[in-house]
Design a protein around this motif. Structure first.
Motif, PDB file in Angstrom:
ATOM      1  N   CYS A 138      -3.298  -7.024  -6.431  1.00  0.00           N
ATOM      2  CA  CYS A 138      -2.933  -5.761  -5.796  1.00  0.00           C
ATOM      3  C   CYS A 138      -1.677  -5.960  -4.962  1.00  0.00           C
ATOM      4  O   CYS A 138      -1.686  -6.707  -3.982  1.00  0.00           O
ATOM      5  N   VAL A 142       0.860  -4.834  -2.176  1.00  0.00           N
ATOM      6  CA  VAL A 142       0.636  -4.050  -0.959  1.00  0.00           C
ATOM      7  C   VAL A 142       1.925  -3.344  -0.537  1.00  0.00           C
ATOM      8  O   VAL A 142       2.930  -3.984  -0.294  1.00  0.00           O
ATOM      9  N   ASN A 143       1.875  -2.010  -0.511  1.00  0.00           N
ATOM     10  CA  ASN A 143       3.015  -1.241  -0.005  1.00  0.00           C
ATOM     11  C   ASN A 143       2.671  -0.763   1.399  1.00  0.00           C
ATOM     12  O   ASN A 143       1.749   0.017   1.581  1.00  0.00           O
ATOM     13  N   ARG A 144       3.425  -1.258   2.373  1.00  0.00           N
ATOM     14  CA  ARG A 144       3.103  -0.934   3.757  1.00  0.00           C
ATOM     15  C   ARG A 144       4.095   0.064   4.328  1.00  0.00           C
ATOM     16  O   ARG A 144       5.284  -0.015   4.069  1.00  0.00           O
ATOM     17  N   ARG A 145       3.573   0.990   5.112  1.00  0.00           N
ATOM     18  CA  ARG A 145       4.436   1.888   5.879  1.00  0.00           C
ATOM     19  C   ARG A 145       4.005   1.733   7.329  1.00  0.00           C
ATOM     20  O   ARG A 145       2.825   1.851   7.642  1.00  0.00           O
ATOM     21  N   ASP A 204      -0.322  10.390  -0.030  1.00  0.00           N
ATOM     22  CA  ASP A 204       0.364   9.275  -0.688  1.00  0.00           C
ATOM     23  C   ASP A 204      -0.222   7.919  -0.327  1.00  0.00           C
ATOM     24  O   ASP A 204       0.205   6.905  -0.846  1.00  0.00           O
ATOM     25  N   TYR A 205      -1.182   7.900   0.589  1.00  0.00           N
ATOM     26  CA  TYR A 205      -1.651   6.608   1.089  1.00  0.00           C
ATOM     27  C   TYR A 205      -3.155   6.429   0.853  1.00  0.00           C
ATOM     28  O   TYR A 205      -3.915   7.383   0.883  1.00  0.00           O
ATOM     29  N   ASP A 206      -3.535   5.177   0.631  1.00  0.00           N
ATOM     30  CA  ASP A 206      -4.936   4.858   0.382  1.00  0.00           C
ATOM     31  C   ASP A 206      -5.658   4.474   1.662  1.00  0.00           C
ATOM     32  O   ASP A 206      -6.832   4.765   1.839  1.00  0.00           O
ATOM     33  N   ASN A 232      -1.504   1.415  -1.068  1.00  0.00           N
ATOM     34  CA  ASN A 232      -0.533   1.948  -0.100  1.00  0.00           C
ATOM     35  C   ASN A 232      -1.192   2.101   1.259  1.00  0.00           C
ATOM     36  O   ASN A 232      -2.172   2.825   1.407  1.00  0.00           O
ATOM     37  N   ASN A 235      -5.844   4.405  -5.256  1.00  0.00           N
ATOM     38  CA  ASN A 235      -6.166   3.012  -5.571  1.00  0.00           C
ATOM     39  C   ASN A 235      -7.390   2.550  -4.789  1.00  0.00           C
ATOM     40  O   ASN A 235      -7.291   1.654  -3.947  1.00  0.00           O
ATOM     41  N   GLN A 251      -2.045  -2.022  -7.083  1.00  0.00           N
ATOM     42  CA  GLN A 251      -1.316  -1.778  -5.829  1.00  0.00           C
ATOM     43  C   GLN A 251      -2.181  -1.000  -4.856  1.00  0.00           C
ATOM     44  O   GLN A 251      -3.190  -0.395  -5.232  1.00  0.00           O
TER      45      GLN A 251
END
Lengths: 303, 393
Positions: B80, B82-85, B101-103, B51, B301, B49
């Motif tokens: 992977c 993908v968690n998007r914000r 919290d983000y890559d 982020n 990640n 994953q």
């Protein structure tokens, strides 16, 4: 208030109760425990989420920010408050915001009173239901939808100008009047509903008595209705006043060039959190002062 | 091996440009004190994953628009998820990156220097981004994502802040920003302006040309006198302004409703307005924005993050992102291969370096003057924010 007295009818006799219901027995026998049990969750919410985050916000107001990386540095300084008090733009904005909030509150009250009187005392039941629905209807729509609707309505070639054009008039356009108008529209139900409910509860014989004693419409309104409405008006005004103080979206959509406290807080909240926190103390103070002023009039006792 | 060489060539080109770019702006020898953070050394197994904080339209999986989907294939190929914000503003993106919290983040130039100096992002190992070599030259090695000879960002796309006008309501198409700044503007009361402290740079660009004795050579390096001159110009403009816009939908409706006739805008807004409106890059040049992928200083990640950066940099995907968002793609090959690609790049001047040579990309103003002056200290973004509050009163 919470009723802590045990009620006899709600529970079956001891013997028929299953063994697993011991908790219910315990609670039944100890009203105080029951009270704490009931209150603990809302209290935890109130203290843990509301008060603690408010306290954290207030503490941040005394911290500083690294001007380059905008990282917050804990410490103690009054510089953020000093900054607000010595910057004319911040002071003007604060004064403007409080002025807008007061104006919105006055407008809401001035509109809610005649409407309430009409609904409660004049209108037929069918009319009354229709109007009650019409007041609450805007609450059903999303906040942004309503603000955007006002933006479209007040635009240069929008419906307001189109309607007024035949009479040689034009609408307020975007700006301070539009912000006041939009906020009045947004928060009106919060004033209108309590006022209407309070008016409904005034016994009709008070009006008869006033008429018998020779009071005209205005005199009755001033000496009988208004004093009885004060608690409702105060409750409503707390909503309209404090909600207007914190708003920045209406200013963004229909304010054109208007800067409100919320605009400043929004601009600083990520970049300079301590200054944003210090700025947000201003509306808290304003609401505090407002409550204090109301308390001085003795009106809170009747709430 | 071939890929590696391309990357190395790209790096060399980037370094040359960095030096060239610096001397152009008279800032040769500009160095910045940054925390020493190592770049990721080699690609390992994907973590499963990644982020990402991104602008709307940068990371799309088809849920908003079935035609915009370059995440599904990435996940299928690399494993992977993908968690998007969605990031709403640059400032918010900076705050979110600090949460750890983000890559990855799609940082604009007004956020990137803050992230680099704050030690929130790591340098990029360009060997791990083979497609970096395809990027247009003008986007490599810019000061807002390239510090002390180290690349910190992989470019995504760029755009200029253009002068937009209602064709029917102007006497002649304007060619200078003077219609939005000067007291005698024929469009007084109909001028739209951008609602952000970074807009001070637009005033500085105008002053650079019309008041050369102020000595402004870079609109993001203003000493206190120069900042005051820019703020005075903005206060003068305030009388002409119909509206300040922060949301692009408000710019659209302001022109549509006739509230505004001229003002600063983006190409993508002009495209939405369509017929009857036009835009121009005025003679003074303009400000603009350029976005890059940046990787967190301590990414959870890193392998998936590098895989994403390279994935999003290849021509097809980069082209899709820039078409979806409305900007000039960073990958020059995204301008080839189909009439659609060519038309898009034509509209956004993607490979027109002459066009962009006149554009000053958003850069965080910092105390150290990035124009190379060492005898004065410059004003930082906090001071700009305070100044901006005084413009709007």
């Amino acid at each position: 208030m919470l009723d802590t007295r045990p009620t006899d009818t709600a529970h079956p006799p001891e013997a028929t109760r299953p063994a697993g219901n011991r908790l219910a027995t315990l609670l039944h026998a100890h009203p105080r425990l029951r009270l704490y049990g009931l209150l603990s969750l809302p209290l935890a919410w109130m203290v843990g989420v509301y008060l603690v985050s408010l306290a954290l916000l207030l503490v941040t107001a005394f911290w500083t920010t690294d001007p380059f990386t905008s990282k917050v540095i804990p410490g103690f300084t009054l510089r953020n408050f000093e900054n607000i008090l010595t910057t004319p733009a911040y002071l003007r904005t604060a004064a403007r915001t409080v002025g807008v909030a007061l104006l919105v509150t006055l407008l809401c009250a001035a509109l809610a009173l005649p409407l309430g009187v009409f609904m409660a005392k004049v209108a037929s039941p069918r009319w009354r239901n229709f109007l009650a629905m019409a007041i609450t209807l805007p609450l059903w729509a999303g906040y942004l939808v309503k603000v955007f609707a006002m933006r479209i309505s007040l635009g240069d070639s929008g419906p307001v100008n189109w309607l007024l054009a035949p009479y040689g008039l034009s609408g307020p356009g975007y700006g301070l009047p539009a912000v006041v108008l939009t906020l009045t529209y947004l928060w009106f139900p919060f004033m209108a509903l309590p006022v209407y409910t309070a008016l409904r509860q005034i016994p009709p014989n008070l009006f008869d008595a006033a008429a018998d004693l020779g009071a005209g419409t205005w005199r009755t309104l001033r000496t009988v209705v208004l004093p009885l409405l004060m608690p409702a008006m105060i409750a409503g005004s707390l909503f309209t006043f404090s909600l207007s103080l914190g708003d920045f979206i209406a200013a963004q959509f229909v304010g054109a060039k208007v800067q409100m406290l919320g605009t400043l807080i929004n601009q600083n909240v990520n970049l300079n959190p301590p200054l944003a926190a210090a700025l947000s103390v201003v509306p808290i103070l304003a609401v505090g002062l407002y409550l204090f002023a109301i308390r001085r009039t003795g009106a809170l006792k009747e709430l | 091996m071939k890929l590696k060489r391309t990357a190395a060539a790209g790096l060399a080109a980037a370094l040359t440009l960095a030096v060239a770019g610096c001397s152009d702006e008279g800032s040769s020898g500009f160095t910045l004190d940054v925390p020493d953070i190592p770049a990721h050394e080699a690609l390992g197994d994907p973590e499963g994953q990644v982020n990402i904080i991104a602008w709307p339209g940068f990371v799309e999986d088809g849920s908003n628009n079935p035609d915009a989907d370059w995440v599904t294939e990435f996940t299928a190929e690399t494993g992977c998820k993908v968690n998007r914000r969605i990031g709403e503003t640059s400032d918010q993106m900076v705050t979110l990156m600090r949460s750890g919290d983000y890559d990855l983040v799609s940082a604009s130039g007004d956020a990137s220097l803050r992230l680099i100096a704050g030690g929130d992002v790591a340098p990029i190992n360009l060997d791990l981004v083979p497609h970096f070599g395809d990027l247009v030259d003008g986007m490599k090695g810019q000061i807002y994502d390239h510090v002390n000879g180290q690349a910190y960002g992989v470019p995504i796309g760029r755009g200029a802040n253009i002068l937009q006008f209602n064709s029917a309501d102007v006497e002649a198409p304007p060619t200078s920003w003077n219609v939005v700044w000067e007291k005698d503007s024929p469009y007084a009361g109909k001028v739209i302006a951008y609602d952000s402290p970074i807009y001070i740079a637009d005033a500085a660009v105008y002053l650079m040309h019309h008041q050369p004795d102020l000595g402004i050579t870079n609109p993001y390096a203003l000493d206190s006198d120069q900042l005051k001159a820019a703020v005075d110009l903005l206060k003068q403009q305030n009388d002409l302004v119909s509206e300040y816009w922060a949301l692009y939908t408000n710019n659209v409706s302001s022109f549509q409703s006739g509230t505004s006739t001229v003002g600063t805008s983006w190409q993508v807004i002009l495209n939405v307005l369509g017929e009857g409106y036009d835009g121009v890059l005025p003679v003074e040049g303009s400000t603009g924005w350029s976005d890059t992928w940046m990787i967190a200083a301590e990414p959870k990640n890193p392998n998936c993050a590098y895989l994403w950066m390279d994935w999003a940099t290849q021509a097809d995907i980069n082209g899709a992102i820039s078409r979806n968002f409305g900007m000039a793609p960073a990958n020059s090959k995204a301008c080839e291969g189909s009439p659609e690609n060519e038309a898009h790049c034509e509209t956004f001047h993607a490979t027109d370096e002459d066009y962009y040579s006149n554009v000053w990309f958003w850069t965080t103003p910092i105390e150290q003057c990035i124009d190379g002056r060492t005898d004065v200290s410059c004003t930082n973004y906090q001071q700009w924010t305070e100044a901006w509050a005084s413009v709007k009163g």
